[in-house]
Design a protein around this motif. Sequence first.
Motif, PDB file in Angstrom:
ATOM      1  N   VAL A 189       0.841  -1.215   0.000  1.00 35.60           N
ATOM      2  CA  VAL A 189       0.000   0.000   0.000  1.00 35.60           C
ATOM      3  C   VAL A 189       0.867   1.253   0.000  1.00 35.60           C
ATOM      4  N   ASP A 190       1.905   1.250   0.813  1.00 28.76           N
ATOM      5  CA  ASP A 190       2.792   2.412   0.877  1.00 28.76           C
ATOM      6  C   ASP A 190       3.552   2.600  -0.439  1.00 28.76           C
ATOM      7  N   VAL A 191       3.940   1.507  -1.031  1.00 29.63           N
ATOM      8  CA  VAL A 191       4.649   1.592  -2.318  1.00 29.63           C
ATOM      9  C   VAL A 191       3.738   2.172  -3.391  1.00 29.63           C
ATOM     10  N   ILE A 192       2.475   1.727  -3.414  1.00 31.87           N
ATOM     11  CA  ILE A 192       1.520   2.250  -4.393  1.00 31.87           C
ATOM     12  C   ILE A 192       1.324   3.752  -4.199  1.00 31.87           C
ATOM     13  N   LYS A 193       1.190   4.178  -2.947  1.00 27.21           N
ATOM     14  CA  LYS A 193       1.027   5.614  -2.668  1.00 27.21           C
ATOM     15  C   LYS A 193       2.218   6.404  -3.190  1.00 27.21           C
ATOM     16  N   GLU A 194       3.405   5.855  -2.958  1.00 31.03           N
ATOM     17  CA  GLU A 194       4.618   6.521  -3.435  1.00 31.03           C
ATOM     18  C   GLU A 194       4.654   6.545  -4.960  1.00 31.03           C
ATOM     19  N   ALA A 195       4.194   5.447  -5.573  1.00 29.56           N
ATOM     20  CA  ALA A 195       4.178   5.370  -7.035  1.00 29.56           C
ATOM     21  C   ALA A 195       3.205   6.395  -7.629  1.00 29.56           C
ATOM     22  N   LEU A 196       2.069   6.599  -6.972  1.00 28.65           N
ATOM     23  CA  LEU A 196       1.087   7.579  -7.461  1.00 28.65           C
ATOM     24  C   LEU A 196       1.637   9.000  -7.356  1.00 28.65           C
ATOM     25  N   GLN A 197       2.378   9.262  -6.289  1.00 21.87           N
ATOM     26  CA  GLN A 197       3.023  10.574  -6.154  1.00 21.87           C
ATOM     27  C   GLN A 197       4.046  10.780  -7.267  1.00 21.87           C
ATOM     28  N   ALA A 198       4.761   9.703  -7.586  1.00 22.19           N
ATOM     29  CA  ALA A 198       5.730   9.774  -8.682  1.00 22.19           C
ATOM     30  C   ALA A 198       5.020  10.011 -10.009  1.00 22.19           C
ATOM     31  N   ALA A 199       3.883   9.350 -10.193  1.00 26.52           N
ATOM     32  CA  ALA A 199       3.110   9.523 -11.422  1.00 26.52           C
ATOM     33  C   ALA A 199       2.668  10.969 -11.593  1.00 26.52           C
ATOM     34  N   GLU A 200       2.329  11.626 -10.505  1.00 31.17           N
ATOM     35  CA  GLU A 200       1.894  13.019 -10.558  1.00 31.17           C
ATOM     36  C   GLU A 200       3.057  13.991 -10.648  1.00 31.17           C
ATOM     37  N   GLY A 201       4.273  13.468 -10.657  1.00 34.73           N
ATOM     38  CA  GLY A 201       5.436  14.312 -10.909  1.00 34.73           C
ATOM     39  C   GLY A 201       6.156  14.850  -9.704  1.00 34.73           C
ATOM     40  N   ASN A 202       5.653  14.554  -8.509  1.00 30.68           N
ATOM     41  CA  ASN A 202       6.284  15.054  -7.276  1.00 30.68           C
ATOM     42  C   ASN A 202       6.516  16.567  -7.328  1.00 30.68           C
ATOM     43  N   GLY A 203       5.527  17.274  -7.912  1.00 32.06           N
ATOM     44  CA  GLY A 203       5.613  18.734  -7.960  1.00 32.06           C
ATOM     45  C   GLY A 203       6.541  19.293  -9.020  1.00 32.06           C
ATOM     46  N   GLU A 204       7.035  18.448  -9.924  1.00 33.78           N
ATOM     47  CA  GLU A 204       7.997  18.912 -10.922  1.00 33.78           C
ATOM     48  C   GLU A 204       7.434  18.898 -12.349  1.00 33.78           C
ATOM     49  N   VAL A 205       6.114  18.832 -12.486  1.00 36.58           N
ATOM     50  CA  VAL A 205       5.497  18.868 -13.808  1.00 36.58           C
ATOM     51  C   VAL A 205       5.546  20.301 -14.335  1.00 36.58           C
ATOM     52  N   PRO A 206       5.925  20.525 -15.611  1.00 41.62           N
ATOM     53  CA  PRO A 206       5.984  21.878 -16.188  1.00 41.62           C
ATOM     54  C   PRO A 206       4.674  22.643 -16.021  1.00 41.62           C
ATOM     55  N   GLU A 207       4.767  23.965 -15.947  1.00 43.95           N
ATOM     56  CA  GLU A 207       3.603  24.808 -15.698  1.00 43.95           C
ATOM     57  C   GLU A 207       2.486  24.614 -16.711  1.00 43.95           C
ATOM     58  N   GLU A 208       2.849  24.383 -17.980  1.00 46.34           N
ATOM     59  CA  GLU A 208       1.831  24.319 -19.028  1.00 46.34           C
ATOM     60  C   GLU A 208       1.061  23.003 -19.027  1.00 46.34           C
ATOM     61  N   ILE A 209       1.461  22.054 -18.161  1.00 51.02           N
ATOM     62  CA  ILE A 209       0.827  20.737 -18.118  1.00 51.02           C
ATOM     63  C   ILE A 209       0.045  20.551 -16.822  1.00 51.02           C
ATOM     64  N   GLU A 210      -1.189  20.087 -16.961  1.00 50.13           N
ATOM     65  CA  GLU A 210      -1.990  19.698 -15.789  1.00 50.13           C
ATOM     66  C   GLU A 210      -2.115  18.182 -15.802  1.00 50.13           C
ATOM     67  N   VAL A 216      -9.410   4.107 -10.033  1.00 54.41           N
ATOM     68  CA  VAL A 216     -10.551   3.615 -10.800  1.00 54.41           C
ATOM     69  C   VAL A 216     -11.147   2.391 -10.126  1.00 54.41           C
ATOM     70  N   GLY A 217     -10.303   1.443  -9.814  1.00 48.99           N
ATOM     71  CA  GLY A 217     -10.719   0.185  -9.188  1.00 48.99           C
ATOM     72  C   GLY A 217      -9.518  -0.736  -9.204  1.00 48.99           C
ATOM     73  N   SER A 218      -9.193  -1.302  -8.079  1.00 46.02           N
ATOM     74  CA  SER A 218      -7.971  -2.086  -7.933  1.00 46.02           C
ATOM     75  C   SER A 218      -7.823  -3.113  -9.066  1.00 46.02           C
ATOM     76  N   PRO A 219      -6.651  -3.121  -9.702  1.00 47.00           N
ATOM     77  CA  PRO A 219      -5.421  -2.348  -9.437  1.00 47.00           C
ATOM     78  C   PRO A 219      -5.234  -1.168 -10.411  1.00 47.00           C
ATOM     79  N   GLU A 220      -6.359  -0.642 -10.926  1.00 45.58           N
ATOM     80  CA  GLU A 220      -6.306   0.298 -12.041  1.00 45.58           C
ATOM     81  C   GLU A 220      -6.395   1.754 -11.576  1.00 45.58           C
ATOM     82  N   TYR A 221      -5.537   2.617 -12.206  1.00 48.66           N
ATOM     83  CA  TYR A 221      -5.523   4.052 -11.900  1.00 48.66           C
ATOM     84  C   TYR A 221      -5.557   4.837 -13.219  1.00 48.66           C
TER      85      TYR A 221
END
Length: 266
Positions: A189-210, A216-221
């Motif tokens: 569970v903790d690894v998945i949470k960390e992976a989702l944070q990584a997927a969202e860019g950890n705050g380093e996504v360029p300004e022009e990108i949202e 969605v439903g285990s194991p899908e995001y």
Amino acid sequence: MKYSGWPEPSELVVGKVDEIEDFGVFVDLEEYEGKRGLCHISEVASGWIKNVRDHVNEGQTVVAKVLDVDESAQQIDLSIKDVNDHQRKEKIQEWKNEQKADNWMELAFGEDIDDERYSAVANALLAEFGSLYDGFEAAAIHGEEALEETDLDEDEIEAIVETARDNVSVPYVNVTGYVDLEVPDHDGVDVIKEALQAAEGNGEVPEEIELEVTYVGSPEYRIQVQAPDYKTAEGALEDSAARASELVEDHGGTALFHRERHEDDE
């Protein structure tokens, strides 16, 4: 903004009908300072023309093709009939965009900006982007980074970016993908949470990108990306899935990126 030079043969120009004679139409060119062209009656419309006024009116805005330019005689020959509907609409929109950009220049540097400074800034944007409008649009999307290669100084770049961000409506595209993440270990569970944070860019996504990642439903995001163009959006989507997948796989888990939801999840 009006150009001080001459149009080129085959170029499409926007003009206003200034005078109508039996032999043709005189057109003031909106994009070129002090320039006037003549559209002979044979170039106003296809077929036999009895009365030029049946086809154009004084004060009418038209799009014409430049047939010939004789600078020594101060003469520009035009054709209205050689411009199709698609070209006309596209050119009018381009002209309107440049009028908007001209207004943005005044907002950025003040209505009392002198001609020399205006020309210097405008030429810097034209050299890099081809038009003032495209320069302001790039500034709205990418910020100061878009103007780094121009000859503009820091204050000018800052003024353009601030004005662009306040006034330019930027077109965006949306893309969606899905990633299945599974980690069998007790700390999965903790690894998945960390992976989702990584997927969202950890705050380093360029300004022009949202970018947003939702369950969605285990194991899908679901990964949703909004960006200025498809190439950027697709790249951000794939990078997001790759970051999550790499982290999960490093912890002994499995990851699978796919573009459509699994059928049994509908």
